[in-house]
Design a protein around this motif. Structure first.
Motif, PDB file in Angstrom:
ATOM      1  N   GLN A 105       0.848  -1.181   0.000  1.00 39.54           N
ATOM      2  CA  GLN A 105       0.000   0.000   0.000  1.00 39.54           C
ATOM      3  C   GLN A 105       0.891   1.241   0.000  1.00 39.54           C
ATOM      4  O   GLN A 105       2.071   1.168   0.329  1.00 39.54           O
ATOM      5  CB  GLN A 105      -0.920  -0.002   1.233  1.00 39.54           C
ATOM      6  CG  GLN A 105      -1.871  -1.183   1.288  1.00 39.54           C
ATOM      7  CD  GLN A 105      -2.827  -1.128   2.463  1.00 39.54           C
ATOM      8  OE1 GLN A 105      -2.813  -0.183   3.249  1.00 39.54           O
ATOM      9  NE2 GLN A 105      -3.659  -2.145   2.585  1.00 39.54           N
ATOM     10  N   SER A 106       0.306   2.361  -0.378  1.00 41.23           N
ATOM     11  CA  SER A 106       1.082   3.601  -0.467  1.00 41.23           C
ATOM     12  C   SER A 106       1.418   4.129   0.918  1.00 41.23           C
ATOM     13  O   SER A 106       0.603   4.046   1.835  1.00 41.23           O
ATOM     14  CB  SER A 106       0.285   4.662  -1.227  1.00 41.23           C
ATOM     15  OG  SER A 106      -0.014   4.225  -2.530  1.00 41.23           O
ATOM     16  N   PHE A 107       2.632   4.683   1.046  1.00 40.33           N
ATOM     17  CA  PHE A 107       2.969   5.287   2.334  1.00 40.33           C
ATOM     18  C   PHE A 107       3.268   6.780   2.250  1.00 40.33           C
ATOM     19  O   PHE A 107       3.514   7.413   3.267  1.00 40.33           O
ATOM     20  CB  PHE A 107       4.130   4.561   3.020  1.00 40.33           C
ATOM     21  CG  PHE A 107       5.357   4.316   2.178  1.00 40.33           C
ATOM     22  CD1 PHE A 107       5.717   3.029   1.832  1.00 40.33           C
ATOM     23  CD2 PHE A 107       6.159   5.363   1.758  1.00 40.33           C
ATOM     24  CE1 PHE A 107       6.856   2.783   1.085  1.00 40.33           C
ATOM     25  CE2 PHE A 107       7.302   5.130   1.014  1.00 40.33           C
ATOM     26  CZ  PHE A 107       7.651   3.827   0.664  1.00 40.33           C
ATOM     27  N   THR A 108       3.245   7.383   1.054  1.00 40.37           N
ATOM     28  CA  THR A 108       3.585   8.798   0.950  1.00 40.37           C
ATOM     29  C   THR A 108       2.428   9.725   1.299  1.00 40.37           C
ATOM     30  O   THR A 108       2.630  10.802   1.852  1.00 40.37           O
ATOM     31  CB  THR A 108       4.058   9.144  -0.468  1.00 40.37           C
ATOM     32  OG1 THR A 108       2.972   8.970  -1.385  1.00 40.37           O
ATOM     33  CG2 THR A 108       5.213   8.252  -0.879  1.00 40.37           C
ATOM     34  N   GLY A 109       1.205   9.346   0.942  1.00 40.14           N
ATOM     35  CA  GLY A 109       0.073  10.240   1.142  1.00 40.14           C
ATOM     36  C   GLY A 109       0.023  11.380   0.149  1.00 40.14           C
ATOM     37  O   GLY A 109      -0.807  12.288   0.285  1.00 40.14           O
ATOM     38  N   LEU A 110       0.899  11.362  -0.865  1.00 42.60           N
ATOM     39  CA  LEU A 110       0.905  12.435  -1.862  1.00 42.60           C
ATOM     40  C   LEU A 110      -0.324  12.336  -2.757  1.00 42.60           C
ATOM     41  O   LEU A 110      -0.835  11.237  -3.002  1.00 42.60           O
ATOM     42  CB  LEU A 110       2.168  12.336  -2.726  1.00 42.60           C
ATOM     43  CG  LEU A 110       3.505  12.579  -2.006  1.00 42.60           C
ATOM     44  CD1 LEU A 110       4.667  12.296  -2.946  1.00 42.60           C
ATOM     45  CD2 LEU A 110       3.570  14.001  -1.486  1.00 42.60           C
ATOM     46  N   PRO A 111      -0.831  13.454  -3.278  1.00 45.71           N
ATOM     47  CA  PRO A 111      -2.010  13.401  -4.155  1.00 45.71           C
ATOM     48  C   PRO A 111      -1.689  12.665  -5.452  1.00 45.71           C
ATOM     49  O   PRO A 111      -0.557  12.708  -5.947  1.00 45.71           O
ATOM     50  CB  PRO A 111      -2.319  14.882  -4.407  1.00 45.71           C
ATOM     51  CG  PRO A 111      -1.033  15.597  -4.150  1.00 45.71           C
ATOM     52  CD  PRO A 111      -0.354  14.833  -3.058  1.00 45.71           C
ATOM     53  N   ALA A 112      -2.690  11.991  -5.995  1.00 47.82           N
ATOM     54  CA  ALA A 112      -2.514  11.221  -7.220  1.00 47.82           C
ATOM     55  C   ALA A 112      -2.282  12.142  -8.407  1.00 47.82           C
ATOM     56  O   ALA A 112      -2.851  13.232  -8.501  1.00 47.82           O
ATOM     57  CB  ALA A 112      -3.735  10.346  -7.469  1.00 47.82           C
ATOM     58  N   GLU A 145      -0.472   1.675   5.513  1.00 44.41           N
ATOM     59  CA  GLU A 145       0.958   2.001   5.436  1.00 44.41           C
ATOM     60  C   GLU A 145       1.199   3.504   5.280  1.00 44.41           C
ATOM     61  O   GLU A 145       2.345   3.924   5.070  1.00 44.41           O
ATOM     62  CB  GLU A 145       1.612   1.244   4.278  1.00 44.41           C
ATOM     63  CG  GLU A 145       1.625  -0.268   4.460  1.00 44.41           C
ATOM     64  CD  GLU A 145       2.506  -0.982   3.447  1.00 44.41           C
ATOM     65  OE1 GLU A 145       3.688  -0.606   3.313  1.00 44.41           O
ATOM     66  OE2 GLU A 145       2.021  -1.900   2.760  1.00 44.41           O
ATOM     67  N   HIS A 146       0.168   4.297   5.343  1.00 46.88           N
ATOM     68  CA  HIS A 146       0.278   5.752   5.211  1.00 46.88           C
ATOM     69  C   HIS A 146       1.098   6.288   6.387  1.00 46.88           C
ATOM     70  O   HIS A 146       0.695   6.210   7.540  1.00 46.88           O
ATOM     71  CB  HIS A 146      -1.126   6.364   5.219  1.00 46.88           C
ATOM     72  CG  HIS A 146      -1.183   7.822   4.874  1.00 46.88           C
ATOM     73  ND1 HIS A 146      -0.341   8.763   5.431  1.00 46.88           N
ATOM     74  CD2 HIS A 146      -1.996   8.517   4.027  1.00 46.88           C
ATOM     75  CE1 HIS A 146      -0.621   9.948   4.946  1.00 46.88           C
ATOM     76  NE2 HIS A 146      -1.616   9.826   4.091  1.00 46.88           N
ATOM     77  N   VAL A 147       2.284   6.835   6.083  1.00 43.91           N
ATOM     78  CA  VAL A 147       3.200   7.273   7.130  1.00 43.91           C
ATOM     79  C   VAL A 147       2.565   8.341   8.022  1.00 43.91           C
ATOM     80  O   VAL A 147       2.781   8.349   9.249  1.00 43.91           O
ATOM     81  CB  VAL A 147       4.506   7.800   6.495  1.00 43.91           C
ATOM     82  CG1 VAL A 147       5.379   8.475   7.545  1.00 43.91           C
ATOM     83  CG2 VAL A 147       5.262   6.660   5.823  1.00 43.91           C
ATOM     84  N   GLY A 148       1.769   9.214   7.442  1.00 43.46           N
ATOM     85  CA  GLY A 148       1.160  10.280   8.222  1.00 43.46           C
ATOM     86  C   GLY A 148       0.143   9.801   9.229  1.00 43.46           C
ATOM     87  O   GLY A 148      -0.246  10.563  10.127  1.00 43.46           O
ATOM     88  N   LYS A 149      -0.313   8.555   9.102  1.00 48.36           N
ATOM     89  CA  LYS A 149      -1.311   8.012  10.016  1.00 48.36           C
ATOM     90  C   LYS A 149      -0.740   6.909  10.909  1.00 48.36           C
ATOM     91  O   LYS A 149      -1.487   6.170  11.539  1.00 48.36           O
ATOM     92  CB  LYS A 149      -2.504   7.482   9.217  1.00 48.36           C
ATOM     93  CG  LYS A 149      -3.183   8.535   8.344  1.00 48.36           C
ATOM     94  CD  LYS A 149      -4.376   7.979   7.590  1.00 48.36           C
ATOM     95  CE  LYS A 149      -5.052   9.054   6.740  1.00 48.36           C
ATOM     96  NZ  LYS A 149      -6.237   8.546   6.013  1.00 48.36           N
ATOM     97  N   TRP A 150       0.592   6.795  10.933  1.00 50.21           N
ATOM     98  CA  TRP A 150       1.254   5.698  11.642  1.00 50.21           C
ATOM     99  C   TRP A 150       1.527   6.097  13.093  1.00 50.21           C
ATOM    100  O   TRP A 150       2.662   6.272  13.518  1.00 50.21           O
ATOM    101  CB  TRP A 150       2.566   5.341  10.958  1.00 50.21           C
ATOM    102  CG  TRP A 150       2.862   3.864  10.965  1.00 50.21           C
ATOM    103  CD1 TRP A 150       2.877   3.042  12.038  1.00 50.21           C
ATOM    104  CD2 TRP A 150       3.189   3.052   9.836  1.00 50.21           C
ATOM    105  NE1 TRP A 150       3.197   1.756  11.671  1.00 50.21           N
ATOM    106  CE2 TRP A 150       3.398   1.737  10.314  1.00 50.21           C
ATOM    107  CE3 TRP A 150       3.351   3.300   8.484  1.00 50.21           C
ATOM    108  CZ2 TRP A 150       3.758   0.677   9.471  1.00 50.21           C
ATOM    109  CZ3 TRP A 150       3.697   2.253   7.645  1.00 50.21           C
ATOM    110  CH2 TRP A 150       3.893   0.957   8.128  1.00 50.21           C
TER     111      TRP A 150
END
Length: 523
Positions: A105-112, A145-150
C-alpha cells in the motif's frame, strides 16, 4: 524435523543482480548471500514483472502480472480482494510473518497524478461510478501504510491479517529516513532519534558529493537494516517453540536511495576504486540525452524518485555507498542465518533471496529506475537454497520472472495454487519462450513529455521494448551487445527479427491474459 518445509524469504530493495559476489561482482563483499548461492541454485536470467516497488511486490505476492492485479504503478495498492500465496500458506497451517518493508500500500500520502477529470457539458458520474471498479481501493483499509497516520503499530490496525501475514512489523520508506513500525521503535530507543536523521543532521564529510547522499548520524545498531534482522531473529525464536511450519518474509528497505549507509559501512568502499560500466555516457536515446543536458544545465533537481544523469565522480560515489548498504545487509543476513542454525531450524528451512527491482547505477550515465528497461533495472538476483533438496552451486539460465515466486514456493510447500496464477514452478515447469515486463508511469519525468506506457519482452537473445504514443522503440541483441548500446529497432537488416519478436511478444501477452474468475456454469 517438520514434515513441511519452512521458508525464509529475503528481499532487498532496488538491488540489481550484478551487485553481488555470486553474480560476478569482484568488489562488493557479500559472503553470506554468496553462501546461500553456494548451497543452492542461482538464477542468471530472473526478471521483474514491473521495475517499480509496489507493482512488482504485488506480482510476487499474487503470481500475477500488474496489468491483471491492477497495481500498475506506485500509488495503487494491492486489492484486498486479490488472493496472495501467503494466504494459501496460512490456510494450509503455516505461521506467517512479514518484517521490514511491505509497500503493498502507499505510504507517501501524496495526491494522485492521474485523477478523474469532469468534462464540461456532460453529466458527471457519481463518485462510486467513476472507475471501472467500484472497489477502487481508496478506503481506510488501504491507508494502513500511510506514514502520516502511523501513530501506532501496523499490527494493532491490521486486525491480525495483512494480505495473509498474521504477524507484521513494517519499515516504510528508505535509508535513514525509514519510518513506520521501525520509527516507532527507534524513537523508543532514543527520544531524540529524529535529530539524527536526514541531510540536515548529517555528519560532516567533504569526500562524498553526490545527489541524495549524506553521512547519517544514525548508529548502526539503530539503522533499519539492523532492526529488520534483530526482529526477524526474535520471530524465529518464537517459531522454534512450535511444531507448525513457518513463512517469514525478511524485507530490507536498502540499498534503495537515499544513499546513507551508517557507521563503518559509509566508507567501506573507496569511490576511486569503483569502475564505471562500459555504457556510461554512451546512449543515443533521446530521453537519456535530455537527462544529461538537464544535469549539465542544472535544471534537473535530482532529489526525488525520478531517474537522473550523473557525472563520473557522482556515479563512483553512489556505487561505493550502495556497496556499503549491501554489505551491511549481508552482515545482517549472516546473523539471522546463524540464529536459524542455532535454533535447529536450518535443516528444515528453504532460504530464498531476491529483490523487487534493480537500478541503473551508472548504466548509460543514469541513476535510479523507471521508464527505460535496461538490464540493470529489470534483471534481479534470485537464489534458492533447499537443505532437503541440495543443489550445490547450480546455475539456471532459464528465463524466469517475479510471477514465478509464488508458484515455486507453493509447489515446495505442497499447497495447490489458486485459479488465475500466471507464474510457473521454477523447478517443475518448463520455461517460457519469453518474459514480459510492464510499466505504466503516472507522471511526466525529465527527458519525457508524457507519462510512459512500456511493454518489454526478453527472449534468450533479445530485448524489445514498445512504447505507447511514442515514435521510437528499442531492440537489442543481448548476446552481441550486453551493454544495450546499439538500438536495432529501425535497422532494416533486423526487420525480419523484429517481426518475429513482435509475434512472439503477442503470443506471450495472450498467454498472460487473465483466466479468473472461474465460470459459475458450464455452457
Amino acid at each position: 524435523m517438520t514434515k513441511r518445509p519452512n521458508f525464509l524469504f529475503i528481499i532487498t530493495d532496488q538491488h540489481r543482480a550484478d551487485h553481488l559476489g555470486c553474480y560476478g561482482n569482484r568488489v562488493v563483499q557479500t559472503p553470506n548471500i554468496d553462501g546461500i548461492a553456494a548451497r543452492g541454485t542461482r538464477f542468471e536470467r530472473f526478471y521483474v514483472a514491473n521495475p517499480i516497488c509496489m507493482p512488482n511486490r504485488a506480482s510476487i505476492m499474487t503470481g500475477r502480472m500488474c496489468s491483471v492485479h491492477g497495481a500498475r504503478h506506485n500509488g495503487i495498492p494491492l486489492s484486498r480482494n486479490h488472493t496472495t500465496f501467503v494466504e494459501l500458506l496460512r490456510d494450509a497451517g503455516y505461521r506467517t510473518g512479514l518484517i521490514g518493508k511491505s509497500h503493498l500500500q502507499s505510504f507517501t500520502g501524496l495526491p494522485a497524478s492521474n485523477t478523474f477529470v469532469p468534462q464540461p457539458g456532460k453529466h458527471v458520474p457519481a463518485p462510486h461510478l467513476r472507475d471501472a471498479f467500484k472497489d477502487n481501493r481508496h478506503s481506510e483499509a488501504y491507508d494502513l501504510e500511510h506514514v502520516g497516520k502511523w501513530d501506532k503499530p501496523l499490527a494493532d490496525r491490521a486486525g491480525g491479517d495483512f494480505y495473509g501475514f498474521e504477524h507484521v512489523e513494517v519499515a516504510a520508506d528508505h535509508a535513514d529516513q525509514a519510518s513506520g513500525d521501525y520509527l516507532l521503535w527507534a524513537r523508543g530507543q532514543r527520544p531524540d532519534f529524529d535529530s539524527l536523521t536526514g541531510p540536515e543532521n548529517a555528519l560532516p564529510d567533504d569526500r562524498i558529493k553526490a545527489p541524495q547522499a549524506w553521512r547519517t548520524a544514525v548508529p548502526e545498531e539503530l539503522y533499519s537494516t539492523s532492526w529488520v534482522a534483530d526482529r526477524s531473529a526474535a520471530w524465529l525464536e518464537q517459531r522454534a517453540q512450535e511444531d507448525a511450519p513457518f513463512f517469514l518474509q525478511m524485507s530490507f528497505p536498502d540499498p534503495h536511495h537515499p544513499f546513507t549507509p551508517p557507521g563503518r559501512y559509509w566508507d567501506m568502499y573507496d569511490p576511486d576504486r569503483i569502475e564505471l560500466p562500459p555504457s556510461f555516457g554512451k546512449s543515443a536515446l533521446k530521453p537519456v540525452r535530455a537527462m544529461r543536458e538537464a544535469m549539465e544545465k542544472g535544471t534537473d533537481p535530482r532529489d526525488n524518485q525520478s531517474p537522473f544523469a550523473v557525472t563520473e565522480d557522482e556515479a563512483r560515489a553512489i556505487i561505493a555507498l550502495t556497496y556499503g548498504m549491501i554489505s551491511m545487509i549481508d552482515d545482517a543476513i549472516g546473523r539471522v542465518l546463524d540464529r536459524l542454525d542455532a535454533l535447529g531450524l536450518a535443516e528444515d528451512t528453504v532460504v530464498i533471496f531476491t529483490s523487487d527491482h534493480g537500478d541503473y547505477m551508472g548504466d548509460h550515465g543514469l541513476m535510479l529506475k523507471l521508464l527505460l528497461h535496461y538490464q540493470g533495472v529489470v534483471r534481479v538476483p534470485f537464489i534458492w537454497s533447499d537443505p532437503q533438496a541440495p543443489r550445490q552451486s547450480q546455475v539456471s539460465d532459464d528465463l524466469s520472472s517475479s510471477i514465478d515466486v509464488a508458484s515455486t514456493i507453493l509447489a515446495r510447500a505442497g499447497v495447490q495454487g489458486f485459479n488465475g496464477m500466471q507464474g510457473r514452478d521454477l523447478f517443475g515447469d518448463p520455461p517460457p519462450e519469453a518474459v514480459i515486463v510492464e510499466e505504466d508511469s503516472q507522471r511526466v519525468m525529465t527527458g519525457f513529455d508524457r507519462p510512459q506506457r512500456v511493454r518489454t519482452m526478453i527472449t534468450e537473445r533479445y530485448r524489445m521494448s514498445l512504447r505507447h504514443g511514442e515514435d521510437w522503440n528499442e531492440l537489442y541483441d543481448l548476446q552481441a551487445d550486453p551493454g544495450e548500446m546499439h538500438n536495432l529497432y529501425d535497422d532494416e537488416a533486423h526487420a525480419a527479427i523484429r517481426a518475429r519478436l513482435t509475434e512472439t511478444m503477442l503470443r506471450r501477452m495472450v498467454a498472460l491474459q487473465d483466466r479468473a474468475p472461474l465460470p459459475a456454469y458450464r455452457a
